[in-house]
Design an enzyme around this catalytic site. Sequence first.
Site, PDB file in Angstrom:
ATOM      1  N   ASP A  92     -10.039   8.682  -4.077  1.00  0.00           N
ATOM      2  CA  ASP A  92      -9.947   7.340  -3.505  1.00  0.00           C
ATOM      3  C   ASP A  92     -11.299   6.998  -2.904  1.00  0.00           C
ATOM      4  O   ASP A  92     -12.177   7.822  -2.853  1.00  0.00           O
ATOM      5  CB  ASP A  92      -8.962   7.336  -2.320  1.00  0.00           C
TER       6      ASP A  92
ATOM      7  N   LYS B  63      -8.312   2.992  -3.176  1.00  0.00           N
ATOM      8  CA  LYS B  63      -7.490   2.053  -2.435  1.00  0.00           C
ATOM      9  C   LYS B  63      -8.345   1.616  -1.259  1.00  0.00           C
ATOM     10  O   LYS B  63      -9.111   2.388  -0.724  1.00  0.00           O
ATOM     11  CB  LYS B  63      -6.263   2.706  -1.814  1.00  0.00           C
TER      12      LYS B  63
ATOM     13  N   MET C 154      -4.785   1.851   9.077  1.00  0.00           N
ATOM     14  CA  MET C 154      -4.739   0.715   8.144  1.00  0.00           C
ATOM     15  C   MET C 154      -4.423  -0.594   8.871  1.00  0.00           C
ATOM     16  O   MET C 154      -3.770  -1.473   8.307  1.00  0.00           O
ATOM     17  CB  MET C 154      -3.667   0.933   7.046  1.00  0.00           C
TER      18      MET C 154
END
Length: 246
Positions: free
Chosen positions: A36, A58, A172
């Site tokens: 990632d 991502k 996040m």
Amino acid sequence: MQTTKVYLTGAGPGDIELLTLKAHKVITQADVIIYDRLANPEILEIAKDGCEFVYVGKEDGRHTLPQDEINEVIYQNALKHSIVVRLKGGDPFVFGRGGEEGAYLHKRNIEYDIIPGISSAISVPAYAGIPVTHRGVAVSFRVVTGHESPNKETSQIPWENFKTDETIVFLMGLHNLKKISSKLREIGKPNDYPCAVISRGTTKEQRVVTGTLLDIVEKAKGLPTPALIIVGKVVTLREQLQWFER
Ligand code: SAH
């Protein structure tokens, strides 16, 4: 037939020296590394010559490849190579969807190992001089997704339980910082409750902004991702425990 093994591997939070010995070993042996967006891409430089790299990145929980396609990419590589490293930031099972990848491989009879990594959830605060628990200040901590809007009606996040002084780490969540800080005030936390945003923790670009639930949005403006939010009285300990920037 050659035997294949997939290693669902945690890359740690950024500082390359926070890789585990086990992760380091498989990264140097890998035929292919599926990764990632990593807090520290220098990790890929320790791979052997000829190792293939496959990016399935991502950003902030938004996938450039949907998870089922990532699962399939891992599987297809396992059919071609003997040592497959699936490298993920932090720990593969902390908001890393490592469980879904493991289950997909299990169904297809592909052998795999899990190599835990140092999660950003505790190490990034540590590099900012913020202990997630501290005697007399916080007896517990939670790690919560900040990806989901706090206003979502079907939210699974138990906001009403966040009234205590336990430490809350949001991963996040930078793009929802405003909503998260208002939601916490809405459930009864005071305006001057301590919180911090830590950007690119454990790396040379680490930036830490401390403030309150009222002013953190303004103070954290423009900080780059990856970044986490930490809310709790432990944030004030940074005044004494800040070490990394020194
Ligand atoms: N499995 C990872 C977390 C994946 S979710 C782990 O255990 O660390 C990705 C989120 O982790 C980012 O949005 C950010 O909130 C946090 N994060 C990861 N690396 C970080 C870093 N170096 N500094 C600050 N936050 C980080």
